[in-house]
Write an enzyme that holds these catalytic residues in place. Structure first.
Site, PDB file in Angstrom:
ATOM      1  N   LYS A 160       3.260   0.397 -21.796  1.00  0.00           N
ATOM      2  CA  LYS A 160       3.627   1.256 -20.668  1.00  0.00           C
ATOM      3  C   LYS A 160       5.114   1.096 -20.349  1.00  0.00           C
ATOM      4  O   LYS A 160       5.787   2.063 -19.993  1.00  0.00           O
ATOM      5  CB  LYS A 160       2.774   0.913 -19.438  1.00  0.00           C
ATOM      6  CG  LYS A 160       2.960   1.959 -18.335  1.00  0.00           C
ATOM      7  CD  LYS A 160       2.129   1.738 -17.098  1.00  0.00           C
ATOM      8  CE  LYS A 160       2.391   2.855 -16.096  1.00  0.00           C
ATOM      9  NZ  LYS A 160       1.820   2.548 -14.768  1.00  0.00           N
TER      10      LYS A 160
ATOM     11  N   ASN B 102      10.053  15.769 -16.203  1.00  0.00           N
ATOM     12  CA  ASN B 102       9.629  15.212 -17.494  1.00  0.00           C
ATOM     13  C   ASN B 102       9.649  16.241 -18.626  1.00  0.00           C
ATOM     14  O   ASN B 102      10.215  16.005 -19.695  1.00  0.00           O
ATOM     15  CB  ASN B 102       8.234  14.603 -17.373  1.00  0.00           C
ATOM     16  CG  ASN B 102       8.249  13.304 -16.575  1.00  0.00           C
ATOM     17  OD1 ASN B 102       9.328  12.846 -16.171  1.00  0.00           O
ATOM     18  ND2 ASN B 102       7.104  12.724 -16.331  1.00  0.00           N
TER      19      ASN B 102
ATOM     20  N   ALA C 161       0.835  -1.205   0.000  1.00  0.00           N
ATOM     21  CA  ALA C 161       0.000   0.000   0.000  1.00  0.00           C
ATOM     22  C   ALA C 161       0.869   1.255   0.000  1.00  0.00           C
ATOM     23  O   ALA C 161       0.923   1.995   0.971  1.00  0.00           O
ATOM     24  CB  ALA C 161      -0.944  -0.013   1.195  1.00  0.00           C
ATOM     25  N   GLY C 162       1.555   1.481  -1.122  1.00  0.00           N
ATOM     26  CA  GLY C 162       2.238   2.763  -1.333  1.00  0.00           C
ATOM     27  C   GLY C 162       1.223   3.749  -1.875  1.00  0.00           C
ATOM     28  O   GLY C 162       0.043   3.691  -1.514  1.00  0.00           O
TER      29      GLY C 162
END
Lengths: 308, 308
Positions: free
Chosen positions: B188, B206, B12-13
């Protein structure tokens, strides 16, 4: 009469100051460089510590106009590759016919810039593997002893190469003359092209690269790309295994930070354009693939751009 | 009867908490993850701010033994790739026949690890492009809305993929089902393989990558290497120009730091082994050249090693 009457060091950084300092014991030497360094030398002399431990007194020219023009001058280029053009333009007014130009700069292509502006004659190149570090204005360290090789780019200037080699040796800079200076320059280029960008990108000291076997694969591919580019340009490399030589440099300079890593850490421009960028230019028009040299050039430029 | 009786989020990040939080509105959800995060959720619930703005109350399992074993459980894997093996070993004791395993992890190869330990049946994969950031224990931000795609790895499990897609949609996670999840996962992977290591190495956000045209050449070559590796492994990529898609992601996430850059900056291990490292492994035994993926993997590992 003594030869030459005057040596001018164009770019008295670490290496330029070292060469100028030692040559000043056997001939008249003037340094062109950054003001704070030259001002310190003018006041207290140039102190070299380490393997060489002595203070020298070359003439420090704060402005280029300080330099008395003289026939038969030897201009020794030790500026960063990206400043070669500017340096040539600056000294252009002081140049006489018969003057000599010796580039001891990293990378390749500097002799082309000199030739373009100052003509074909009297151009020599050299490589040196002394380890010199700038400490503070007026003070450099001679940290690692190395070999120096000098050669003329045209057969007609071989005798000048001989004379300069003699001069360097008399000054205590152990030097040999070669008829294949291009091969020597490219051999050093291979080592620099493989070590400099990789250490600059990763922040590793030279010896630490050896701890990453996967990184050594990349070192090997860069070496191969530059070797192939050299061959496509009819450069005859010295007869030794260049990958082995590169790994040897990593082993023998374990604690060193490459000059490119030092530049990145200090937020300065690197010499990537004269090293991997030059390989890319020399590969153009040949069928040699230089994917890694292109990518490393782009990555280092991005890191450089980012730091600003 | 409601399907499924129980969803367990393994890791659970940021993403795992997001999926678990939303799914907890339509089914019973337990989170396995880091203690400080789970403790905060136990005390005050899981707060999601940003596009989703609400507090959720999934069950937080501080130790895996907190989880009541139940038939028909859906295990959703959102752990980092390098922890998949450990995660599978941890949950192994709670697994029943008929349980389902959905990996939403980055990179490729995680399904192989699950298959190896838990068998062939009921393995699904998914990709999601939601932008989720961890803020502090008990609090995540839903920063960017994205699409989610789910598919089964065997034709026999297509109905499970359908059911899970329905579950996700009912929970407000817009999801479509596909029969070519491998193609979606590799699509992806291409984007991640091109953007993640380059931003991690250079420190660029980015959008800043777009300011370096030479760097975009490298982006293009990485895309090409991964596309070729996909084809050599008989992956059918979605019918779109993958370089254009990658550049589109850079444009649409201009201010973002890639997850790999965030990992480097925080001194954490990166997912390089599941991304570019996985490409290298999939290229082995084929005739596809992956020079850049190999070199980028080595460079990121060196940077990672250096930061420690």
């Amino acid at each position: 009469m003594e030869y030459p009457p005057h040596v001018i060091i164009v770019g008295a950084g670490a290496l330029g100051s070292f060469v100028g300092g030692l040559l000043s014991t056997v001939t008249r030497v003037s340094l062109i460089g950054r003001e704070h360094h030259l001002r310190a030398i003018k006041e207290k002399g140039l102190h070299i510590s380490g393997i060489t431990d002595r203070t020298f007194h070359p003439r420090a020219a704060i402005i280029p106009e300080d330099i008395p023009p003289e026939k038969g001058t030897v201009f020794v280029f030790t500026v960063k590759g990206y400043n070669t053009e500017l340096a040539v333009e600056t000294i252009h007014q002081f140049v006489h016919e018969g003057d000599v130009f010796l580039t001891l700069q990293n990378g390749v292509g500097n002799d082309d810039i000199i030739r373009e502006h100052l003509g074909e004659e009297g151009i020599l190149a050299g490589v040196t593997s002394h380890g010199i570090t700038f400490v503070e204005p007026g003070h450099i360290i001679h940290a690692g002893k190395g070999e120096t090789v000098i050669g003329a780019l045209r057969r007609e200037d071989d005798d000048i190469a001989q004379k300069l080699t003699g001069l360097f040796n008399r000054a205590g800079i152990e030097t040999r003359v070669t008829r294949n200076i291009c091969g020597e320059v490219w051999a050093k280029l291979i080592v620099n092209a493989a070590i400099n960008p990789i250490t600059a990108i990763t922040g590793l000291r030279n010896g630490e690269v050896l701890e990453f076997p996967e990184l050594l694969e990349t070192v090997g591919w860069v070496v191969e790309e530059v070797e192939n580019t050299a061959r496509a340009n009819e450069i005859i490399l010295p007869p030794c295994d260049m990958l082995e030589k590169t790994l040897g440099v990593l082993k023998n300079t374990t604690g060193n930070k490459s000059s490119m890593l030092q530049d990145i850490e200090r937020g300065r421009r690197t010499e990537i354009d004269s090293i991997n960028g030059a390989v890319v230019r020399y590969a153009e028009g040949t069928d040699v693939g230089v994917l890694l040299n292109r990518s490393l050039t782009a990555l280092v430029k991005a890191v450089e751009g980012k730091e600003k």
